[in-house]
Design a protein around this motif. Structure first.
Motif, PDB file in Angstrom:
ATOM      1  N   ARG A  65     -11.107  11.880  -3.338  1.00  0.00           N
ATOM      2  CA  ARG A  65     -10.542  10.537  -3.221  1.00  0.00           C
ATOM      3  C   ARG A  65      -9.116  10.598  -2.684  1.00  0.00           C
ATOM      4  O   ARG A  65      -8.338  11.482  -3.036  1.00  0.00           O
ATOM      5  CB  ARG A  65     -10.550   9.890  -4.605  1.00  0.00           C
ATOM      6  CG  ARG A  65     -10.066   8.463  -4.668  1.00  0.00           C
ATOM      7  CD  ARG A  65     -10.307   7.947  -6.064  1.00  0.00           C
ATOM      8  NE  ARG A  65      -9.742   6.627  -6.289  1.00  0.00           N
ATOM      9  CZ  ARG A  65      -9.836   5.975  -7.440  1.00  0.00           C
ATOM     10  NH1 ARG A  65     -10.486   6.520  -8.449  1.00  0.00           N
ATOM     11  NH2 ARG A  65      -9.301   4.786  -7.585  1.00  0.00           N
TER      12      ARG A  65
ATOM     13  N   GLN B  73     -22.392   6.857  -3.042  1.00  0.00           N
ATOM     14  CA  GLN B  73     -22.518   6.251  -1.718  1.00  0.00           C
ATOM     15  C   GLN B  73     -22.617   7.265  -0.585  1.00  0.00           C
ATOM     16  O   GLN B  73     -22.964   6.899   0.545  1.00  0.00           O
ATOM     17  CB  GLN B  73     -21.342   5.299  -1.455  1.00  0.00           C
ATOM     18  CG  GLN B  73     -19.966   5.945  -1.409  1.00  0.00           C
ATOM     19  CD  GLN B  73     -19.264   5.947  -2.745  1.00  0.00           C
ATOM     20  OE1 GLN B  73     -19.907   6.093  -3.789  1.00  0.00           O
ATOM     21  NE2 GLN B  73     -17.940   5.770  -2.743  1.00  0.00           N
TER      22      GLN B  73
ATOM     23  N   ARG C 184       0.816  -1.207   0.000  1.00  0.00           N
ATOM     24  CA  ARG C 184       0.000   0.000   0.000  1.00  0.00           C
ATOM     25  C   ARG C 184       0.852   1.261   0.000  1.00  0.00           C
ATOM     26  O   ARG C 184       0.655   2.156  -0.768  1.00  0.00           O
ATOM     27  CB  ARG C 184      -0.939   0.012   1.211  1.00  0.00           C
ATOM     28  CG  ARG C 184      -2.011  -1.055   1.127  1.00  0.00           C
ATOM     29  CD  ARG C 184      -2.952  -0.781  -0.034  1.00  0.00           C
ATOM     30  NE  ARG C 184      -3.961  -1.829  -0.149  1.00  0.00           N
ATOM     31  CZ  ARG C 184      -3.859  -2.878  -0.929  1.00  0.00           C
ATOM     32  NH1 ARG C 184      -2.790  -3.033  -1.686  1.00  0.00           N
ATOM     33  NH2 ARG C 184      -4.793  -3.797  -0.971  1.00  0.00           N
TER      34      ARG C 184
ATOM     35  N   CYS D 238     -19.696   8.564  -7.435  1.00  0.00           N
ATOM     36  CA  CYS D 238     -19.562   8.361  -5.982  1.00  0.00           C
ATOM     37  C   CYS D 238     -20.903   8.594  -5.284  1.00  0.00           C
ATOM     38  O   CYS D 238     -21.041   9.500  -4.444  1.00  0.00           O
ATOM     39  CB  CYS D 238     -18.479   9.267  -5.390  1.00  0.00           C
ATOM     40  SG  CYS D 238     -18.636  11.033  -5.807  1.00  0.00           S
TER      41      CYS D 238
ATOM     42  N   GLU E 262      -5.827   7.771  -1.645  1.00  0.00           N
ATOM     43  CA  GLU E 262      -5.312   6.398  -1.622  1.00  0.00           C
ATOM     44  C   GLU E 262      -6.338   5.393  -2.165  1.00  0.00           C
ATOM     45  O   GLU E 262      -6.677   4.407  -1.534  1.00  0.00           O
ATOM     46  CB  GLU E 262      -4.854   6.004  -0.220  1.00  0.00           C
ATOM     47  CG  GLU E 262      -3.578   6.712   0.198  1.00  0.00           C
ATOM     48  CD  GLU E 262      -2.854   6.033   1.342  1.00  0.00           C
ATOM     49  OE1 GLU E 262      -3.442   5.125   1.954  1.00  0.00           O
ATOM     50  OE2 GLU E 262      -1.708   6.397   1.610  1.00  0.00           O
ATOM     51  N   ASN E 263      -6.853   5.716  -3.363  1.00  0.00           N
ATOM     52  CA  ASN E 263      -7.755   4.828  -4.092  1.00  0.00           C
ATOM     53  C   ASN E 263      -9.070   4.561  -3.366  1.00  0.00           C
ATOM     54  O   ASN E 263      -9.697   3.519  -3.559  1.00  0.00           O
ATOM     55  CB  ASN E 263      -7.069   3.497  -4.416  1.00  0.00           C
ATOM     56  CG  ASN E 263      -5.946   3.683  -5.410  1.00  0.00           C
ATOM     57  OD1 ASN E 263      -6.056   4.468  -6.349  1.00  0.00           O
ATOM     58  ND2 ASN E 263      -4.852   2.975  -5.201  1.00  0.00           N
ATOM     59  N   GLN E 264      -9.509   5.509  -2.540  1.00  0.00           N
ATOM     60  CA  GLN E 264     -10.804   5.375  -1.884  1.00  0.00           C
ATOM     61  C   GLN E 264     -11.480   6.737  -1.821  1.00  0.00           C
ATOM     62  O   GLN E 264     -10.856   7.739  -1.498  1.00  0.00           O
ATOM     63  CB  GLN E 264     -10.643   4.804  -0.469  1.00  0.00           C
ATOM     64  CG  GLN E 264     -11.967   4.599   0.262  1.00  0.00           C
ATOM     65  CD  GLN E 264     -11.788   3.897   1.590  1.00  0.00           C
ATOM     66  OE1 GLN E 264     -10.796   3.210   1.807  1.00  0.00           O
ATOM     67  NE2 GLN E 264     -12.751   4.065   2.482  1.00  0.00           N
ATOM     68  N   TYR E 265     -12.774   6.767  -2.138  1.00  0.00           N
ATOM     69  CA  TYR E 265     -13.543   8.001  -2.030  1.00  0.00           C
ATOM     70  C   TYR E 265     -13.919   8.254  -0.571  1.00  0.00           C
ATOM     71  O   TYR E 265     -14.287   7.327   0.157  1.00  0.00           O
ATOM     72  CB  TYR E 265     -14.820   7.917  -2.861  1.00  0.00           C
ATOM     73  CG  TYR E 265     -14.587   7.886  -4.348  1.00  0.00           C
ATOM     74  CD1 TYR E 265     -13.855   8.879  -4.985  1.00  0.00           C
ATOM     75  CD2 TYR E 265     -15.133   6.865  -5.124  1.00  0.00           C
ATOM     76  CE1 TYR E 265     -13.649   8.856  -6.361  1.00  0.00           C
ATOM     77  CE2 TYR E 265     -14.934   6.830  -6.501  1.00  0.00           C
ATOM     78  CZ  TYR E 265     -14.195   7.835  -7.107  1.00  0.00           C
ATOM     79  OH  TYR E 265     -13.992   7.806  -8.453  1.00  0.00           O
ATOM     80  N   TYR E 266     -13.880   9.536  -0.168  1.00  0.00           N
ATOM     81  CA  TYR E 266     -14.227   9.893   1.209  1.00  0.00           C
ATOM     82  C   TYR E 266     -15.389  10.873   1.314  1.00  0.00           C
ATOM     83  O   TYR E 266     -16.061  10.916   2.333  1.00  0.00           O
ATOM     84  CB  TYR E 266     -13.005  10.464   1.938  1.00  0.00           C
ATOM     85  CG  TYR E 266     -12.012   9.393   2.283  1.00  0.00           C
ATOM     86  CD1 TYR E 266     -12.232   8.532   3.358  1.00  0.00           C
ATOM     87  CD2 TYR E 266     -10.878   9.197   1.510  1.00  0.00           C
ATOM     88  CE1 TYR E 266     -11.333   7.520   3.668  1.00  0.00           C
ATOM     89  CE2 TYR E 266      -9.974   8.190   1.808  1.00  0.00           C
ATOM     90  CZ  TYR E 266     -10.200   7.353   2.889  1.00  0.00           C
ATOM     91  OH  TYR E 266      -9.316   6.349   3.178  1.00  0.00           O
TER      92      TYR E 266
ATOM     93  N   SER F  33      -8.676   9.661   6.162  1.00  0.00           N
ATOM     94  CA  SER F  33      -9.941  10.306   5.813  1.00  0.00           C
ATOM     95  C   SER F  33      -9.982  11.753   6.289  1.00  0.00           C
ATOM     96  O   SER F  33     -10.588  12.613   5.644  1.00  0.00           O
ATOM     97  CB  SER F  33     -11.120   9.519   6.402  1.00  0.00           C
ATOM     98  OG  SER F  33     -10.967   9.331   7.795  1.00  0.00           O
TER      99      SER F  33
END
Length: 366
Positions: free
Chosen positions: A144, A121, A57, A119, A146-150, A244
């Motif tokens: 986004r 969610q 990671r 996105c 580190e490859n994640q949406y916040y 986050s």
């Protein structure tokens, strides 16, 4: 090459005296290499190649300065080269390795065509607010890291403030970040899909401050403010971990907010009232916004909102939901509690357009 035991222990020494450690490293396949690149200029000459699995990671190197390296491209070789020696590979791949592994790339903030397709969610029933709040020159940003949406932000390019930010309420303990980021893709989709430091764009992408600030606020816009400070719409304290929380420190999530309000009644709502209101909630969807005002800071570049507002839709269980809302004038240290329906009516009057709907109709308005 780095041994499997060294990978498992997460500790090694690289050239130049840099200590390094890696997290979340799985068993590495043989002969896979990933590029690590120090992020301060006086150490650019030091390059290390470490055998790692594709589940890696991130890696951290520490010398005079703390360095964060994100591994993005790996390549396979038939023989293991010595440290500091580049294996033969196509020139384009070399460029990709050097750029994508730069430790200055902190996150990803994608400018998209719609929230529903990219996105959804962060919205109750995957339904964003209707277009009654949409500005003349909008940008839909899926924030986004580190490859994640916040979270998601509807941004006003002309006024250089967010219209609203939407997220899930998931508070946790932790330190407040100090790094401020900007959104390169507001200059054009040809730029990286990354939240970046201003310094990085100015020095590595040959971008001028005028180009960067054409459609968004920059750090100098918030210098030497009197009675105002940088107010988060989506506050860092409503997120569970350091990653986050850092994602919220984008200037696309910031408005000029009354200093007393930001540190007083609004902070009390964010930290105390929200905690009490969500005790019975399984999932809480939040939409926080700012109503454009008639005043500007930074020589007319950044709008000072007339009002700050927040709304919540709480799912207690599959059959029970509740909601609430607040609004504050951006020059008084007072927060007014409202029902969701009342806030939507107030916003409809303030914007003077169509009826405002912040959540899907299944969220109660009373």
């Amino acid at each position: 090459m780095m041994s499997r035991s060294a990978i498992k222990s997460g500790k090694r020494k690289t050239r130049g005296g840099l200590g390094s450690r890696c997290e979340n490293v799985g068993p590495p396949p043989k002969h896979w290499l990933c590029a690590l690149r120090p992020c301060y200029k006086d150490m650019v000459k030091h390059r290390s190649f470490v055998e790692m699995g594709l589940t890696t990671r991130r890696c951290f190197s520490r010398g005079k300065n703390k360095v964060t390296v994100h591994l993005r491209y790996c390549f396979k070789v038939s023989k293991s080269p010595s440290l500091g020696v580049l294996p033969a590979m196509p020139p384009l791949l070399l460029i990709l390795l050097q750029l994508s592994s730069s430790c200055l790339w902190l996150g990803r903030g994608e400018v998209v065509t719609s929230f529903e397709s990219s996105c959804p969610q962060f919205f109750f029933r995957e339904t964003p607010p209707n277009d009654a709040l949409e500005p003349e020159n909008p940008a839909w940003i899926c924030q986004r890291y580190e490859n994640q949406y916040y979270f998601a932000t509807l941004y006003d390019r002309s006024r250089r403030i967010p219209v609203y930010s939407a997220y899930l309420y998931q508070p946790g303990p932790g330190k407040r970040p100090k790094t401020w980021l900007v959104e390169p893709q507001l200059m054009g989709l040809s730029y990286p899909k990354t939240m970046e430091k201003e310094w990085t764009l100015l020095n590595y992408f040959n971008v001028t401050l005028e180009q960067l600030g054409k459609s968004q606020a920059v750090l100098r816009d918030y210098k030497n403010l009197t009675g105002l400070n940088r107010g988060h719409l989506n506050p860092s304290g409503h997120h569970p971990d350091s990653i986050s929380r850092l994602a919220t420190f984008s200037l696309t999530n910031i408005v000029p907010q009354d200093e007393k309000l930001n540190g007083g009644a609004w902070n009390n709502y964010e930290q105390q009232i929200m905690m009490r209101r969500t005790q019975s909630c399984n999932t809480t969807y939040i939409v926080v916004g700012a109503v454009p005002g008639n005043n500007y800071i930074a020589k007319g570049r950044v709008n000072k909102p007339s009002h700050i507002w927040s709304s919540a839709c709480c799912e207690v269980d599959n059959n029970h939901r509740k909601s609430w809302a607040v609004i504050a004038e951006n020059d008084k240290n007072e927060v007014y509690m409202l029902t969701l329906g009342e806030l939507e009516e107030v916003l409809t009057q303030l914007y003077g357009r169509d009826q405002v709907y912040l959540f899907d109709s299944d969220c109660p308005r009373e």
